[in-house]
Design an enzyme around this catalytic site. Structure first.
Site, short mmCIF file in Angstrom:
data_model
loop_
_atom_site.label_atom_id
_atom_site.label_comp_id
_atom_site.label_asym_id
_atom_site.label_seq_id
_atom_site.Cartn_x
_atom_site.Cartn_y
_atom_site.Cartn_z
N HIS A 74 62.58 32.88 52.09
CA HIS A 74 62.90 33.06 50.67
C HIS A 74 63.64 34.35 50.34
CE1 HIS A 74 59.29 35.60 50.74
NE2 HIS A 74 59.80 36.20 49.69
C1 UD1 Z 1 60.25 37.51 44.36
C2 UD1 Z 1 60.28 38.98 44.77
C3 UD1 Z 1 60.11 39.08 46.27
C4 UD1 Z 1 58.87 38.34 46.72
C5 UD1 Z 1 58.89 36.90 46.20
C6 UD1 Z 1 57.59 36.24 46.55
C7 UD1 Z 1 61.71 40.40 43.35
C8 UD1 Z 1 63.01 41.10 43.25
N1 UD1 Z 1 61.55 39.59 44.42
O1 UD1 Z 1 61.37 36.89 44.94
O2 UD1 Z 1 59.97 40.44 46.63
O3 UD1 Z 1 58.84 38.33 48.13
O4 UD1 Z 1 59.04 36.92 44.78
O5 UD1 Z 1 57.67 34.86 46.54
O6 UD1 Z 1 60.85 40.56 42.52
N2 UD1 Z 1 62.00 30.02 40.91
C9 UD1 Z 1 61.56 28.80 40.46
N3 UD1 Z 1 60.25 28.70 40.05
C10 UD1 Z 1 59.39 29.75 40.05
C11 UD1 Z 1 59.86 31.00 40.50
C12 UD1 Z 1 61.17 31.10 40.93
O7 UD1 Z 1 62.29 27.81 40.44
O8 UD1 Z 1 58.22 29.59 39.67
C13 UD1 Z 1 63.38 30.11 41.40
C14 UD1 Z 1 64.39 30.43 40.31
O9 UD1 Z 1 65.58 29.75 40.59
C15 UD1 Z 1 64.61 31.93 40.52
C16 UD1 Z 1 64.47 32.07 42.02
O10 UD1 Z 1 63.46 31.14 42.39
O11 UD1 Z 1 65.86 32.35 40.05
C17 UD1 Z 1 64.06 33.46 42.47
O12 UD1 Z 1 62.86 33.87 41.80
P1 UD1 Z 1 62.57 35.45 41.59
O13 UD1 Z 1 61.20 35.63 41.06
O14 UD1 Z 1 63.68 36.07 40.87
O15 UD1 Z 1 62.65 36.02 43.07
P2 UD1 Z 1 61.93 35.53 44.39
O16 UD1 Z 1 62.97 35.10 45.34
O17 UD1 Z 1 60.84 34.59 44.06
N1 UDP Z 2 52.05 31.35 50.47
C1 UDP Z 2 51.43 30.22 49.97
N2 UDP Z 2 52.13 29.06 49.97
C2 UDP Z 2 53.40 28.94 50.46
C3 UDP Z 2 54.01 30.12 50.97
C4 UDP Z 2 53.32 31.31 50.95
O1 UDP Z 2 50.27 30.28 49.54
O2 UDP Z 2 53.97 27.85 50.41
C5 UDP Z 2 51.29 32.62 50.45
C6 UDP Z 2 51.18 33.28 51.79
O3 UDP Z 2 50.09 32.74 52.51
C7 UDP Z 2 51.00 34.73 51.40
C8 UDP Z 2 51.84 34.87 50.17
O4 UDP Z 2 52.02 33.55 49.66
O5 UDP Z 2 49.66 34.99 51.08
C9 UDP Z 2 53.17 35.47 50.54
O6 UDP Z 2 54.06 35.32 49.50
P1 UDP Z 2 55.63 35.27 49.70
O7 UDP Z 2 55.97 34.88 51.09
O8 UDP Z 2 56.14 34.43 48.60
O9 UDP Z 2 56.07 36.76 49.37
P2 UDP Z 2 56.13 38.12 50.21
O10 UDP Z 2 54.83 38.34 50.88
O11 UDP Z 2 57.28 38.02 51.16
O12 UDP Z 2 56.44 39.14 49.17
#
Ligand code: UD1
Ligand code: UDP
Length: 369
Positions: free
Chosen positions: A208
């Site tokens: 991601h």
């Molecule tokens: C964010 C964090 C990242 C973290 C990740 C965990 C920032 C800059 N990044 O990244 O550090 O590792 O969360 O998962 O804060 N979207 C949906 N539904 C949702 C959420 C997101 O469709 O419920 C889609 C949208 O298109 C959105 C994209 O995912 O634009 C990115 O979401 P965003 O929260 O901006 O960043 P993450 O990639 O999730």
């Molecule tokens: N996780 C989850 N379901 C998924 C993917 C991740 O429950 O489909 C959990 C994972 O076990 C961990 C946390 O989400 O506890 C990690 O989040 P993510 O990878 O989104 O973010 P990061 O740790 O890179 O910021």
């Protein structure tokens, strides 16, 4: 005296981390917690499922900020969090990790002189292009109390001139979370069985990070590499919505992903079970790298660098920048059956949630920045 804590969460990993701490705060009469959910993540399987499964009390405030560009998202959060803080007047603001919600919480609180405690302080990738690196550096330097998960995180802060009095190394709350999931009462078939997988005979992957998803050559290398691995071992990929959207925009990648077992994002308990059953975990997630280790599984990290350097040193984690499909495939297949060493307790002893509460009590009255 009761300490009033406002905690700020918004993204999936923060729900997992805050579940650990909220449980401790909820059992201690010395604290009252008011939770703000920024709404950064909002799909049921990216947010609500964690509150249900982990029995996190419903947030007092849901700001419903949703997705947008970094500036717009962070700016809206900043304004909305400030309003809540002015109303609630907490003794502390508690923030987690390195997302835009973390940054907004740190900025909103420190501007109005409310002390900030940062859980998972001190991590560094030394790559300033990463939004997470920008968020953590600012959040750390605005925080009053920096709660570090590892020795290397503690040392990073000292190198940046943070005073020793502000830092408490408490271990990793995600280790507490994994233990909680492993020790829960179970009923019915687990995720490995439900998805028709054979324990020890599949690769679990999550992708991601912006640096991989928003870079087509890297995303192609990852998916082609995983598709090659799938010729030998099933590859299970619970897909972050960001990654799913990008794959859907590329007919080539959509076709390729048919040889992978794509899932919607799974709940935390299913994720821990899928990790426990995997032969190898290939990921760009921070949390999943450590969960691989907690489950004694080899991990291939598809990035240029990692903040969790101790896992590379211990031999559990191999860093593989996704520069080509061949490199991705070779790293994953090469990790099958490999093991690192387990010495010491690099992430603490599963009591980090309690140590967060103890540190906040101890630092009551510390000057704000
Ligand atoms: C964010 C964090 C990242 C973290 C990740 C965990 C920032 C800059 N990044 O990244 O550090 O590792 O969360 O998962 O804060 N979207 C949906 N539904 C949702 C959420 C997101 O469709 O419920 C889609 C949208 O298109 C959105 C994209 O995912 O634009 C990115 O979401 P965003 O929260 O901006 O960043 P993450 O990639 O999730
Ligand atoms: N996780 C989850 N379901 C998924 C993917 C991740 O429950 O489909 C959990 C994972 O076990 C961990 C946390 O989400 O506890 C990690 O989040 P993510 O990878 O989104 O973010 P990061 O740790 O890179 O910021």
């Amino acid at each position: 005296m009761v300490l009033k804590i406002v905690s700020v969460v918004g993204a999936r990993p923060q729900f997992v981390k805050s579940a650990v701490v909220s449980r401790v705060l909820g059992e201690d009469d010395a604290f009252s917690e008011v939770m703000i959910h920024t709404g950064q993540h909002y799909d049921d399987d990216m947010s609500e499922i964690f509150f249900r499964e982990l029995s996190i009390p419903a947030p007092a405030y849901n700001l419903s900020i949703g997705s947008s560009s970094h500036g717009a998202q962070t700016g809206r959060m900043l304004q909305a969090i400030e309003e809540v803080l002015l109303k609630e007047e907490p003794d502390w603001v508690l923030i987690y990790g390195d997302t835009n919600s973390t940054l907004a919480g740190a900025l909103a609180a420190s501007k109005i002189h409310i002390p900030v405690a940062h859980v998972e302080a001190g991590l560094r990738s030394f790559n300033r292009r990463m939004p997470e690196e920008q968020n953590r550096i600012v959040a750390d330097h605005l925080s009053t109390l920096l709660l570090t998960p590892t020795q290397s995180a503690t040392e990073n802060l000292f190198r940046e001139g943070v005073s020793q009095q502000q830092v408490e190394q408490i271990g990793d709350v995600m280790f507490d979370a994994t233990l909680f999931a492993q020790q829960r009462e179970r009923s019915g078939p687990n995720a490995v069985e439900r998805h028709d997988l054979e324990a020890g005979r599949y690769v679990l992957s999550t992708i991601h990070r912006a640096e991989n998803t928003d870079n087509l050559p890297r995303l192609r290398a990852i998916l082609h590499g995983l598709a090659s691995v799938a010729q030998q071992l099933p590859v299970v990929l619970p897909l972050h919505p960001r990654t799913r959207k990008l794959i859907q925009e590329q007919p080539e990648l959509e076709k390729l992903s048919q040889c992978l077992k794509l899932l919607e994002p799974v709940g935390y308990f299913d994720m821990v079970d899928l990790e426990a059953g995997a032969a190898v975990i290939a990921t760009d997630s921070g949390g999943v790298q450590k969960e691989a280790y907690f489950n004694s599984k080899p991990c291939v990290t598809l990035r240029d660098e990692t903040e969790w350097v101790e896992l590379v040193d211990l031999g559990w984690n191999t860093l593989q920048p996704p520069t080509s499909a061949e490199a991705v495939e070779a790293a994953i297949l090469g990790a099958v059956g490999s093991e690192g060493t387990k010495t010491g307790a690099p992430y603490g002893h599963g009591e980090s949630g309690a140590l967060v509460a103890a540190a906040i009590k101890e630092h009551m009255g510390s000057p704000t920045k």
